[in-house]
Design a protein around this motif. Structure first.
Motif, PDB file in Angstrom:
ATOM      1  N   LEU A 182       2.913   5.408   8.224  1.00 25.68           N
ATOM      2  CA  LEU A 182       1.937   6.484   8.136  1.00 25.68           C
ATOM      3  C   LEU A 182       0.617   5.938   8.675  1.00 25.68           C
ATOM      4  CD1 LEU A 182       2.662   7.788   4.515  1.00 25.68           C
ATOM      5  CD2 LEU A 182       3.361   8.855   6.666  1.00 25.68           C
ATOM      6  N   PRO A 183      -0.053   6.681   9.537  1.00 27.57           N
ATOM      7  CA  PRO A 183      -1.334   6.191  10.069  1.00 27.57           C
ATOM      8  C   PRO A 183      -2.326   5.824   8.973  1.00 27.57           C
ATOM      9  CG  PRO A 183      -0.592   8.105  11.300  1.00 27.57           C
ATOM     10  CD  PRO A 183       0.349   7.949  10.140  1.00 27.57           C
ATOM     11  N   LEU A 184      -2.339   6.564   7.865  1.00 26.72           N
ATOM     12  CA  LEU A 184      -3.273   6.259   6.786  1.00 26.72           C
ATOM     13  C   LEU A 184      -3.005   4.884   6.187  1.00 26.72           C
ATOM     14  CD1 LEU A 184      -5.591   7.060   4.938  1.00 26.72           C
ATOM     15  CD2 LEU A 184      -3.917   8.206   3.468  1.00 26.72           C
ATOM     16  N   LEU A 185      -1.744   4.492   6.054  1.00 29.29           N
ATOM     17  CA  LEU A 185      -1.416   3.176   5.501  1.00 29.29           C
ATOM     18  C   LEU A 185      -1.882   2.067   6.452  1.00 29.29           C
ATOM     19  CD1 LEU A 185       2.157   3.814   4.051  1.00 29.29           C
ATOM     20  CD2 LEU A 185      -0.065   4.063   2.923  1.00 29.29           C
ATOM     21  N   GLU A 186      -1.698   2.293   7.744  1.00 28.11           N
ATOM     22  CA  GLU A 186      -2.181   1.322   8.736  1.00 28.11           C
ATOM     23  C   GLU A 186      -3.707   1.197   8.674  1.00 28.11           C
ATOM     24  OE1 GLU A 186      -0.335  -0.627  10.611  1.00 28.11           O
ATOM     25  OE2 GLU A 186       1.596   0.272  10.104  1.00 28.11           O
ATOM     26  N   GLU A 187      -4.392   2.325   8.509  1.00 31.45           N
ATOM     27  CA  GLU A 187      -5.855   2.302   8.398  1.00 31.45           C
ATOM     28  C   GLU A 187      -6.281   1.573   7.125  1.00 31.45           C
ATOM     29  OE1 GLU A 187      -9.927   2.820   9.057  1.00 31.45           O
ATOM     30  OE2 GLU A 187      -8.226   2.768  10.402  1.00 31.45           O
ATOM     31  N   ILE A 235       0.864  -1.175   0.000  1.00 27.87           N
ATOM     32  CA  ILE A 235       0.000   0.000   0.000  1.00 27.87           C
ATOM     33  C   ILE A 235       0.899   1.222   0.000  1.00 27.87           C
ATOM     34  CG2 ILE A 235      -1.864   1.190   1.200  1.00 27.87           C
ATOM     35  CD1 ILE A 235      -2.335  -1.549   2.703  1.00 27.87           C
ATOM     36  N   VAL A 236       0.661   2.112  -0.954  1.00 24.65           N
ATOM     37  CA  VAL A 236       1.510   3.287  -1.126  1.00 24.65           C
ATOM     38  C   VAL A 236       0.662   4.528  -0.904  1.00 24.65           C
ATOM     39  CG1 VAL A 236       3.044   4.523  -2.723  1.00 24.65           C
ATOM     40  CG2 VAL A 236       2.853   2.027  -2.867  1.00 24.65           C
ATOM     41  N   GLY A 237       1.236   5.484  -0.183  1.00 22.35           N
ATOM     42  CA  GLY A 237       0.493   6.710   0.040  1.00 22.35           C
ATOM     43  C   GLY A 237       1.351   7.823   0.586  1.00 22.35           C
ATOM     44  N   GLU A 238       0.765   8.966   0.610  1.00 22.43           N
ATOM     45  CA  GLU A 238       1.336  10.139   1.259  1.00 22.43           C
ATOM     46  C   GLU A 238       0.640  10.252   2.609  1.00 22.43           C
ATOM     47  OE1 GLU A 238       3.739  11.978  -0.082  1.00 22.43           O
ATOM     48  OE2 GLU A 238       3.745  11.027  -2.039  1.00 22.43           O
ATOM     49  N   GLU A 239       0.893  11.307   3.316  1.00 23.22           N
ATOM     50  CA  GLU A 239       0.282  11.461   4.635  1.00 23.22           C
ATOM     51  C   GLU A 239      -1.234  11.572   4.569  1.00 23.22           C
ATOM     52  OE1 GLU A 239       1.052  14.148   8.535  1.00 23.22           O
ATOM     53  OE2 GLU A 239       2.697  13.476   7.266  1.00 23.22           O
ATOM     54  N   ASN A 240      -1.764  12.187   3.491  1.00 20.99           N
ATOM     55  CA  ASN A 240      -3.195  12.485   3.433  1.00 20.99           C
ATOM     56  C   ASN A 240      -3.990  11.677   2.424  1.00 20.99           C
ATOM     57  OD1 ASN A 240      -2.984  14.513   5.441  1.00 20.99           O
ATOM     58  ND2 ASN A 240      -2.149  15.897   3.903  1.00 20.99           N
ATOM     59  N   PHE A 241      -3.359  10.784   1.664  1.00 20.38           N
ATOM     60  CA  PHE A 241      -4.098  10.024   0.663  1.00 20.38           C
ATOM     61  C   PHE A 241      -3.311   8.812   0.198  1.00 20.38           C
ATOM     62  CE2 PHE A 241      -2.116  13.781  -1.200  1.00 20.38           C
ATOM     63  CZ  PHE A 241      -1.205  13.200  -2.061  1.00 20.38           C
ATOM     64  N   LEU A 242      -4.053   7.820  -0.310  1.00 23.12           N
ATOM     65  CA  LEU A 242      -3.439   6.636  -0.921  1.00 23.12           C
ATOM     66  C   LEU A 242      -3.232   6.893  -2.399  1.00 23.12           C
ATOM     67  CD1 LEU A 242      -5.546   3.726   0.633  1.00 23.12           C
ATOM     68  CD2 LEU A 242      -3.416   4.720   1.460  1.00 23.12           C
ATOM     69  N   THR A 243      -2.121   6.412  -2.927  1.00 23.37           N
ATOM     70  CA  THR A 243      -1.829   6.614  -4.348  1.00 23.37           C
ATOM     71  C   THR A 243      -1.757   5.318  -5.138  1.00 23.37           C
ATOM     72  OG1 THR A 243       0.545   6.657  -3.867  1.00 23.37           O
ATOM     73  CG2 THR A 243      -0.604   8.786  -3.963  1.00 23.37           C
ATOM     74  N   ALA A 244      -1.458   4.201  -4.483  1.00 22.85           N
ATOM     75  CA  ALA A 244      -1.309   2.955  -5.233  1.00 22.85           C
ATOM     76  C   ALA A 244      -1.423   1.751  -4.306  1.00 22.85           C
ATOM     77  CB  ALA A 244       0.033   2.919  -5.963  1.00 22.85           C
ATOM     78  N   LEU A 245      -1.754   0.637  -4.914  1.00 19.61           N
ATOM     79  CA  LEU A 245      -1.720  -0.661  -4.251  1.00 19.61           C
ATOM     80  C   LEU A 245      -1.103  -1.623  -5.265  1.00 19.61           C
ATOM     81  CD1 LEU A 245      -4.050  -2.445  -1.937  1.00 19.61           C
ATOM     82  CD2 LEU A 245      -3.500  -3.595  -4.057  1.00 19.61           C
ATOM     83  N   TYR A 246      -0.048  -2.300  -4.838  1.00 17.89           N
ATOM     84  CA  TYR A 246       0.625  -3.249  -5.724  1.00 17.89           C
ATOM     85  C   TYR A 246       0.509  -4.657  -5.161  1.00 17.89           C
ATOM     86  CZ  TYR A 246       2.916   0.756  -7.903  1.00 17.89           C
ATOM     87  OH  TYR A 246       3.165   1.932  -8.565  1.00 17.89           O
ATOM     88  N   PHE A 247       0.344  -5.609  -6.073  1.00 17.45           N
ATOM     89  CA  PHE A 247       0.449  -7.015  -5.727  1.00 17.45           C
ATOM     90  C   PHE A 247       1.929  -7.366  -5.801  1.00 17.45           C
ATOM     91  CE2 PHE A 247      -3.823  -6.416  -7.291  1.00 17.45           C
ATOM     92  CZ  PHE A 247      -4.583  -7.143  -6.378  1.00 17.45           C
ATOM     93  N   PRO A 292      -9.106   8.347   1.740  1.00 19.05           N
ATOM     94  CA  PRO A 292      -8.863   9.353   0.712  1.00 19.05           C
ATOM     95  C   PRO A 292      -7.931   8.777  -0.364  1.00 19.05           C
ATOM     96  CG  PRO A 292      -7.543   9.841   2.653  1.00 19.05           C
ATOM     97  CD  PRO A 292      -8.402   8.643   2.991  1.00 19.05           C
ATOM     98  N   LEU A 293      -8.407   8.774  -1.595  1.00 18.58           N
ATOM     99  CA  LEU A 293      -7.653   8.205  -2.710  1.00 18.58           C
ATOM    100  C   LEU A 293      -7.212   9.309  -3.661  1.00 18.58           C
ATOM    101  CD1 LEU A 293     -10.076   5.245  -3.550  1.00 18.58           C
ATOM    102  CD2 LEU A 293      -8.191   5.272  -1.895  1.00 18.58           C
ATOM    103  N   LYS A 294      -6.024   9.149  -4.219  1.00 19.84           N
ATOM    104  CA  LYS A 294      -5.539  10.122  -5.195  1.00 19.84           C
ATOM    105  C   LYS A 294      -4.792   9.373  -6.311  1.00 19.84           C
ATOM    106  CE  LYS A 294      -3.077  14.476  -5.671  1.00 19.84           C
ATOM    107  NZ  LYS A 294      -2.187  15.432  -5.005  1.00 19.84           N
ATOM    108  N   PRO A 295      -5.548   8.693  -7.172  1.00 21.67           N
ATOM    109  CA  PRO A 295      -4.901   8.007  -8.298  1.00 21.67           C
ATOM    110  C   PRO A 295      -4.503   9.019  -9.375  1.00 21.67           C
ATOM    111  CG  PRO A 295      -7.269   7.758  -8.443  1.00 21.67           C
ATOM    112  CD  PRO A 295      -6.992   8.495  -7.163  1.00 21.67           C
ATOM    113  N   GLU A 296      -3.367   8.790  -9.991  1.00 22.88           N
ATOM    114  CA  GLU A 296      -2.919   9.689 -11.060  1.00 22.88           C
ATOM    115  C   GLU A 296      -3.246   9.076 -12.409  1.00 22.88           C
ATOM    116  OE1 GLU A 296       0.989  11.307 -10.826  1.00 22.88           O
ATOM    117  OE2 GLU A 296       0.863  11.554  -8.653  1.00 22.88           O
ATOM    118  N   GLY A 297      -3.804   9.902 -13.298  1.00 24.67           N
ATOM    119  CA  GLY A 297      -4.129   9.428 -14.635  1.00 24.67           C
ATOM    120  C   GLY A 297      -4.772  10.538 -15.458  1.00 24.67           C
ATOM    121  N   THR A 298      -4.987  10.241 -16.712  1.00 21.37           N
ATOM    122  CA  THR A 298      -5.592  11.199 -17.633  1.00 21.37           C
ATOM    123  C   THR A 298      -7.037  11.483 -17.213  1.00 21.37           C
ATOM    124  OG1 THR A 298      -6.497   9.494 -19.074  1.00 21.37           O
ATOM    125  CG2 THR A 298      -4.217  10.219 -19.540  1.00 21.37           C
ATOM    126  N   PRO A 299      -7.639  12.531 -17.766  1.00 16.19           N
ATOM    127  CA  PRO A 299      -9.044  12.793 -17.444  1.00 16.19           C
ATOM    128  C   PRO A 299      -9.964  11.604 -17.759  1.00 16.19           C
ATOM    129  CG  PRO A 299      -8.078  14.744 -18.424  1.00 16.19           C
ATOM    130  CD  PRO A 299      -7.046  13.642 -18.533  1.00 16.19           C
TER     131      PRO A 299
END
Length: 161
Positions: free
Chosen positions: A47-52, A16-28, A71-78
């Protein structure tokens, strides 16, 4: 710098990948080569968010949680963002097809692009692309593998009431 939490689950090791305020990715685990940063440098940065996120994943996999409140923040095109946003509206335990999503988004011919958006989903499980199947009812592909997708679908169908 992002934090990474390695989380052992019944469907394998998840990262599980994230910053302090949002998740950005999940990898297998089999996707680790796709990580854009050194796992050794960031794993263990708690990070508390990753534990949650790990706690909510465990609840989901145990059939005790139907929706994530993260809180999710995926990066991608519109276009990718639009598809991922639509996926978040899919009810727990209900399946749809790539073609149906394309139709509902106003462009019935874009079903292949919808399938590609599902393939590029950086937050599988959290953004439930596993609820999307082929028009013929067959499972189709999944980042975590067809077996994992089948297990997630079976879990939701069993616990949807």
């Amino acid at each position: 710098m992002p934090g990474v939490l390695r989380h052992d689950t019944e469907i394998g090791n998840l990262f599980i990948v994230g910053e302090e305020n949002f998740l950005t990715a999940l990898y297998f685990e089999h996707e680790l080569g796709k990580l854009n940063f050194s796992l050794a440098c960031t794993e263990g940065k708690s990070l508390p968010l990753l534990e949650e996120a790990a706690r909510q994943l465990d609840q989901y996999l145990a059939g005790r949680r139907k929706y994530f409140t993260l809180p999710l923040k995926p990066e991608g095109t519109p276009f990718l963002q639009k598809v991922w946003h639509y996926l978040l509206s899919l009810p727990y335990g209900e399946l749809t097809s790539y073609r149906e999503i394309a139709f509902r988004m106003g462009n019935p011919r874009s079903y292949r692009a919808v399938a590609l958006a599902c393939q590029k989903n950086p937050l599988p499980i959290f953004i439930p692309c596993h609820r999307v199947v082929r028009s013929d009812g067959k499972i189709g592909g999944y980042k975590g593998g067809v077996e994992v997708k089948s297990r997630l679908i079976a879990l939701e169908l069993k616990n949807r009431t």
